[in-house]
Design a protein around this motif. Sequence first.
Motif, PDB file in Angstrom:
ATOM      1  N   SER A 253       0.859  -1.181   0.000  1.00  0.00           N
ATOM      2  CA  SER A 253       0.000   0.000   0.000  1.00  0.00           C
ATOM      3  C   SER A 253       0.892   1.227   0.000  1.00  0.00           C
ATOM      4  CB  SER A 253      -0.944   0.004   1.200  1.00  0.00           C
ATOM      5  OG  SER A 253      -0.232   0.126   2.405  1.00  0.00           O
ATOM      6  N   TRP A 254       0.368   2.308  -0.559  1.00  0.00           N
ATOM      7  CA  TRP A 254       1.083   3.573  -0.601  1.00  0.00           C
ATOM      8  C   TRP A 254       0.087   4.689  -0.846  1.00  0.00           C
ATOM      9  CZ3 TRP A 254       1.466  -0.160  -4.436  1.00  0.00           C
ATOM     10  CH2 TRP A 254       0.977   0.198  -5.693  1.00  0.00           C
ATOM     11  N   SER A 255       0.509   5.889  -0.555  1.00  0.00           N
ATOM     12  CA  SER A 255      -0.331   7.066  -0.795  1.00  0.00           C
ATOM     13  C   SER A 255       0.116   7.698  -2.107  1.00  0.00           C
ATOM     14  CB  SER A 255      -0.200   8.052   0.371  1.00  0.00           C
ATOM     15  OG  SER A 255      -0.708   7.460   1.545  1.00  0.00           O
ATOM     16  N   PRO A 256      -0.759   7.703  -3.114  1.00  0.00           N
ATOM     17  CA  PRO A 256      -0.383   8.185  -4.434  1.00  0.00           C
ATOM     18  C   PRO A 256      -0.411   9.709  -4.538  1.00  0.00           C
ATOM     19  CG  PRO A 256      -2.655   7.496  -4.464  1.00  0.00           C
ATOM     20  CD  PRO A 256      -2.139   7.212  -3.074  1.00  0.00           C
ATOM     21  N   ASP A 257       0.481  10.226  -5.341  1.00  0.00           N
ATOM     22  CA  ASP A 257       0.460  11.630  -5.761  1.00  0.00           C
ATOM     23  C   ASP A 257       0.289  11.622  -7.275  1.00  0.00           C
ATOM     24  OD1 ASP A 257       0.978  12.685  -3.159  1.00  0.00           O
ATOM     25  OD2 ASP A 257       3.092  12.207  -3.408  1.00  0.00           O
ATOM     26  N   GLY A 258      -0.225  12.673  -7.824  1.00  0.00           N
ATOM     27  CA  GLY A 258      -0.376  12.746  -9.276  1.00  0.00           C
ATOM     28  C   GLY A 258      -1.573  11.959  -9.764  1.00  0.00           C
ATOM     29  N   ARG A 259      -1.535  11.601 -11.044  1.00  0.00           N
ATOM     30  CA  ARG A 259      -2.651  10.918 -11.693  1.00  0.00           C
ATOM     31  C   ARG A 259      -2.696   9.452 -11.275  1.00  0.00           C
ATOM     32  NH1 ARG A 259      -6.372  14.037 -13.550  1.00  0.00           N
ATOM     33  NH2 ARG A 259      -6.902  12.512 -15.123  1.00  0.00           N
ATOM     34  N   PHE A 260      -3.870   8.947 -10.967  1.00  0.00           N
ATOM     35  CA  PHE A 260      -4.009   7.581 -10.491  1.00  0.00           C
ATOM     36  C   PHE A 260      -3.791   6.557 -11.596  1.00  0.00           C
ATOM     37  CE2 PHE A 260      -6.843  10.036  -7.560  1.00  0.00           C
ATOM     38  CZ  PHE A 260      -5.920  10.076  -6.532  1.00  0.00           C
ATOM     39  N   SER A 261      -4.015   6.948 -12.827  1.00  0.00           N
ATOM     40  CA  SER A 261      -3.801   6.027 -13.941  1.00  0.00           C
ATOM     41  C   SER A 261      -2.370   5.507 -13.960  1.00  0.00           C
ATOM     42  CB  SER A 261      -4.137   6.703 -15.272  1.00  0.00           C
ATOM     43  OG  SER A 261      -3.445   7.932 -15.397  1.00  0.00           O
ATOM     44  N   ALA A 262      -1.404   6.328 -13.586  1.00  0.00           N
ATOM     45  CA  ALA A 262      -0.003   5.894 -13.565  1.00  0.00           C
ATOM     46  C   ALA A 262       0.211   4.792 -12.535  1.00  0.00           C
ATOM     47  CB  ALA A 262       0.918   7.075 -13.272  1.00  0.00           C
ATOM     48  N   HIS A 263      -0.490   4.848 -11.421  1.00  0.00           N
ATOM     49  CA  HIS A 263      -0.360   3.829 -10.382  1.00  0.00           C
ATOM     50  C   HIS A 263      -0.986   2.516 -10.832  1.00  0.00           C
ATOM     51  CE1 HIS A 263       1.207   6.658  -7.354  1.00  0.00           C
ATOM     52  NE2 HIS A 263       0.529   7.532  -8.086  1.00  0.00           N
ATOM     53  N   VAL A 264      -2.096   2.590 -11.556  1.00  0.00           N
ATOM     54  CA  VAL A 264      -2.714   1.393 -12.112  1.00  0.00           C
ATOM     55  C   VAL A 264      -1.779   0.765 -13.142  1.00  0.00           C
ATOM     56  CG1 VAL A 264      -4.675   0.487 -13.415  1.00  0.00           C
ATOM     57  CG2 VAL A 264      -5.040   2.260 -11.684  1.00  0.00           C
ATOM     58  N   GLU A 265      -1.174   1.585 -13.987  1.00  0.00           N
ATOM     59  CA  GLU A 265      -0.231   1.074 -14.985  1.00  0.00           C
ATOM     60  C   GLU A 265       0.959   0.382 -14.323  1.00  0.00           C
ATOM     61  OE1 GLU A 265      -1.271   4.573 -18.255  1.00  0.00           O
ATOM     62  OE2 GLU A 265       0.564   4.698 -17.053  1.00  0.00           O
ATOM     63  N   ALA A 266       1.453   0.943 -13.228  1.00  0.00           N
ATOM     64  CA  ALA A 266       2.577   0.335 -12.509  1.00  0.00           C
ATOM     65  C   ALA A 266       2.164  -1.027 -11.933  1.00  0.00           C
ATOM     66  CB  ALA A 266       3.069   1.264 -11.411  1.00  0.00           C
ATOM     67  N   TRP A 267       0.966  -1.096 -11.361  1.00  0.00           N
ATOM     68  CA  TRP A 267       0.460  -2.375 -10.843  1.00  0.00           C
ATOM     69  C   TRP A 267       0.364  -3.403 -11.963  1.00  0.00           C
ATOM     70  CZ3 TRP A 267      -4.674  -3.947 -12.217  1.00  0.00           C
ATOM     71  CH2 TRP A 267      -5.094  -5.135 -11.613  1.00  0.00           C
TER      72      TRP A 267
END
Length: 195
Positions: free
Chosen positions: A153-167
């Motif tokens: 788990s982590w607290s995202p900064d910026g656009r959430f789409s980038a975090h989904v792409e990383a996952w």
Amino acid sequence: MAHPSAPSPSSFEDAVADVAQVVFRDDLAVRQISAPTGLAPNAIALAGDIRPESEHGESLYGTGRFLLLHDPTEPDPWGGPWRVVCFAQAPLDADIGIDPLVADVAWSWLVDALRAHDAPHHSASGTATKTLSKGFGGLAEEGDGAQIELRASWSPDGRFSAHVEAWAELLGMLAGLPPGSENIDSIRTKGTRRG
């Protein structure tokens, strides 16, 4: 790909729209699922399966879940109103499973994927667990098996789409399918699911 200076969506509806615009690799089947209740006032959940062998999403290569949580009260451990919780699991060849650094490598792949997709974050935590198994009786023919599981788990900064792409990239890496390998066999032999 999002840029780290891009602002976070200001509302949960904007966040859902941002997540929905992600385009996944051809061999990753992703669908929205019901989010668990009680974690946050608002949540969106995704399930992903690498090269599923049935319409129900069963995969011998790997599976994962992605949750985006929103709580405007900004819980102290989050350090803000948003939190990502993810899960990724993949079978391993038994000889890879005994490597003492497998868990460290799995975590480094998550960190690298977040960096590669310009997904800034803070307050990260998680576990990487490897499991070794041996079949007996009716399962003896399956032989030895291994599995890697990452919960983070982590607290995202910026656009959430980038975090989904990383996952999504992490799921592919754990399954032995690095970026650009959509039409290539896995670099590992296909594991068996034990549960």
